[in-house]
Write a protein that holds these residues in place. Structure first.
Motif, short mmCIF file in Angstrom:
data_model
loop_
_atom_site.label_atom_id
_atom_site.label_comp_id
_atom_site.label_asym_id
_atom_site.label_seq_id
_atom_site.Cartn_x
_atom_site.Cartn_y
_atom_site.Cartn_z
N UNK A 243 0.84 -1.21 0.00
CA UNK A 243 0.00 0.00 0.00
C UNK A 243 0.86 1.25 0.00
N UNK A 244 1.94 1.20 0.78
CA UNK A 244 2.87 2.32 0.84
C UNK A 244 3.47 2.60 -0.54
N UNK A 245 3.90 1.57 -1.22
CA UNK A 245 4.51 1.73 -2.54
C UNK A 245 3.48 2.14 -3.59
N UNK A 248 2.98 5.92 -2.97
CA UNK A 248 4.13 6.82 -2.95
C UNK A 248 5.05 6.67 -4.15
N UNK A 249 4.77 5.73 -5.04
CA UNK A 249 5.64 5.50 -6.19
C UNK A 249 4.80 5.22 -7.44
N UNK A 250 5.47 5.25 -8.57
CA UNK A 250 4.84 4.92 -9.85
C UNK A 250 5.25 3.52 -10.32
N UNK A 251 5.80 2.72 -9.42
CA UNK A 251 6.22 1.38 -9.79
C UNK A 251 5.05 0.57 -10.32
N UNK A 252 5.30 -0.27 -11.29
CA UNK A 252 4.26 -1.15 -11.79
C UNK A 252 3.82 -2.12 -10.69
N UNK A 253 2.57 -2.50 -10.73
CA UNK A 253 2.02 -3.38 -9.69
C UNK A 253 2.77 -4.71 -9.64
N UNK A 271 -4.57 -11.88 -2.10
CA UNK A 271 -4.36 -11.50 -0.70
C UNK A 271 -4.66 -10.02 -0.48
N UNK A 272 -4.29 -9.19 -1.44
CA UNK A 272 -4.53 -7.76 -1.32
C UNK A 272 -6.03 -7.48 -1.23
N UNK A 273 -6.81 -8.11 -2.09
CA UNK A 273 -8.25 -7.89 -2.08
C UNK A 273 -8.90 -8.45 -0.82
N UNK A 274 -8.38 -9.54 -0.31
CA UNK A 274 -8.90 -10.09 0.94
C UNK A 274 -8.76 -9.09 2.09
N UNK A 275 -7.62 -8.41 2.14
CA UNK A 275 -7.32 -7.51 3.25
C UNK A 275 -7.85 -6.10 3.05
N UNK A 276 -7.87 -5.63 1.81
CA UNK A 276 -8.24 -4.24 1.54
C UNK A 276 -9.60 -4.07 0.88
N UNK A 277 -10.17 -5.16 0.40
CA UNK A 277 -11.48 -5.08 -0.22
C UNK A 277 -11.49 -4.59 -1.65
N UNK A 278 -10.32 -4.25 -2.17
CA UNK A 278 -10.17 -3.80 -3.56
C UNK A 278 -8.89 -4.40 -4.12
N UNK A 280 -5.14 -4.10 -6.06
CA UNK A 280 -4.08 -3.09 -5.99
C UNK A 280 -4.31 -1.93 -6.97
N UNK A 281 -4.79 -2.24 -8.16
CA UNK A 281 -5.04 -1.19 -9.15
C UNK A 281 -6.14 -0.25 -8.67
N UNK A 282 -7.21 -0.81 -8.12
CA UNK A 282 -8.30 0.02 -7.61
C UNK A 282 -7.84 0.84 -6.41
N UNK A 283 -7.00 0.24 -5.56
CA UNK A 283 -6.48 0.96 -4.39
C UNK A 283 -5.68 2.18 -4.83
N UNK A 284 -4.82 2.01 -5.81
CA UNK A 284 -4.01 3.13 -6.32
C UNK A 284 -4.90 4.20 -6.93
N UNK A 285 -5.91 3.78 -7.68
CA UNK A 285 -6.81 4.73 -8.34
C UNK A 285 -7.59 5.52 -7.30
N UNK A 286 -8.12 4.85 -6.28
CA UNK A 286 -8.88 5.53 -5.24
C UNK A 286 -8.00 6.54 -4.50
N UNK A 287 -6.74 6.17 -4.26
CA UNK A 287 -5.84 7.10 -3.59
C UNK A 287 -5.56 8.31 -4.45
N UNK A 288 -5.41 8.11 -5.75
CA UNK A 288 -5.14 9.24 -6.65
C UNK A 288 -6.32 10.21 -6.67
N UNK A 289 -7.55 9.69 -6.59
CA UNK A 289 -8.73 10.55 -6.56
C UNK A 289 -8.79 11.36 -5.26
#
Length: 292
Positions: A243-245, A248-253, A271-278, A280-289
């Protein structure tokens, strides 16, 4: 912003158990910056330097203006970036114990209003969007006060935080080994190793060997102490770093997936979706918004 350093360093104050409220602080660099846990609550206000913060299984970034309440026995550390300039005061801390409030409730029932806040502190609470200048002034007032005045100032601050809705919980680990320092040390060893080596191959057998237990004993011990199966804890640490990366970065998923210790992208996404509900791509997009 001017921050005056208190006369006594932290290690001269910690053992003073006469006061209900104790004020501590340290600068950077300092030998007091280390992975540790203790029986007290600590309210940390970071006023200088940047780096990574470790709270239980949470890994994030810190910078001036971060305010976190850490509960008893929850391991924590703030690790500065290597290129930081020395700081006379980096961390302002208000410290207190649970017994003062639980026993105080028997005489002053209003103390009970703080219990939900203290319960949340078992996970570590980060408070958001407050006035940093006013918070520094309040911490300095607590530092300079004595006796009842110090207690009243701290109670007022805790009352404000208890009614604050702009916060987030940080760690899923809530360690409950207060009565056994040896077992607490073993858990700290494991948590420390995982948070420092999450990008490596980490097996339950290796961790059991690290603290001198059989695999089955360690598995039961870790679950009882933290509420998490060991592999769940490792995954949470890795996802926290991911989540931090992602924010805070533009690294590819795919790159982030392997950097945080997962062996394949499908497992990482699952595992990411189990813990965060979205995803990784959706998480990054939501953060950008939310940051736009």
């Amino acid at each position: 912003m001017s921050i005056k350093k208190s006369k006594a360093p932290e290690y001269e104050i910690i053992d003073d158990r006469c006061d209900t409220i104790r004020y501590l602080e340290h600068g950077f660099p300092s030998e007091l910056i280390r992975w540790h846990a203790h029986d007290d609550y600590e309210l940390h206000l970071i006023v200088a330097t940047k780096g990574k913060v470790f709270i239980g299984d949470y890994i994030g970034s810190f910078s001036p203006g971060q305010l976190i309440l850490v509960g008893p026995r929850l391991p924590h550390n703030w690790v500065c970036q290597n290129d930081q300039e020395p700081a006379e005061v980096r961390d302002m801390i208000v410290r207190f114990d649970h017994e003062s409030f639980s026993e105080g409730m028997k005489i002053i029932p209003e103390f009970g209003e703080l219990l939900p806040l203290l319960a949340r502190a078992k996970s570590g609470i980060e408070f958001l969007n407050f006035d940093l200048e006013k918070m520094i002034d309040l911490f300095q007032s607590i530092r300079d006060a004595q006796g009842l005045s110090k207690l009243m100032l701290t109670l007022s601050l805790l009352d404000t935080l208890a009614s604050c809705h702009n916060y987030r919980l940080l760690s899923t680990v809530q360690i409950d080994l207060k009565s056994n320092e040896a077992l607490q040390g073993k858990i700290n060893t494991v948590v420390d190793y995982v948070t420092q080596n999450y990008n490596q191959d980490i097996s339950l057998s290796n961790m059991a060997q690290l603290i001198g237990m059989s695999d089955s004993h360690f598995s039961r011990f870790f679950k009882k102490a933290t509420g998490n199966r060991f592999i769940e804890f490792v995954n949470r640490v890795r996802i926290s770093r991911a989540c931090n990366l992602l924010t805070e970065s533009d690294l590819q998923i795919a790159v982030i997936c392997f950097q945080v210790g997962f062996n394949n992208i499908a497992n990482f996404n699952r595992r990411f979706q189990e813990l965060k509900g979205v995803t990784p791509r959706e998480f990054r997009y939501q953060h950008s918004l939310s940051s736009a």
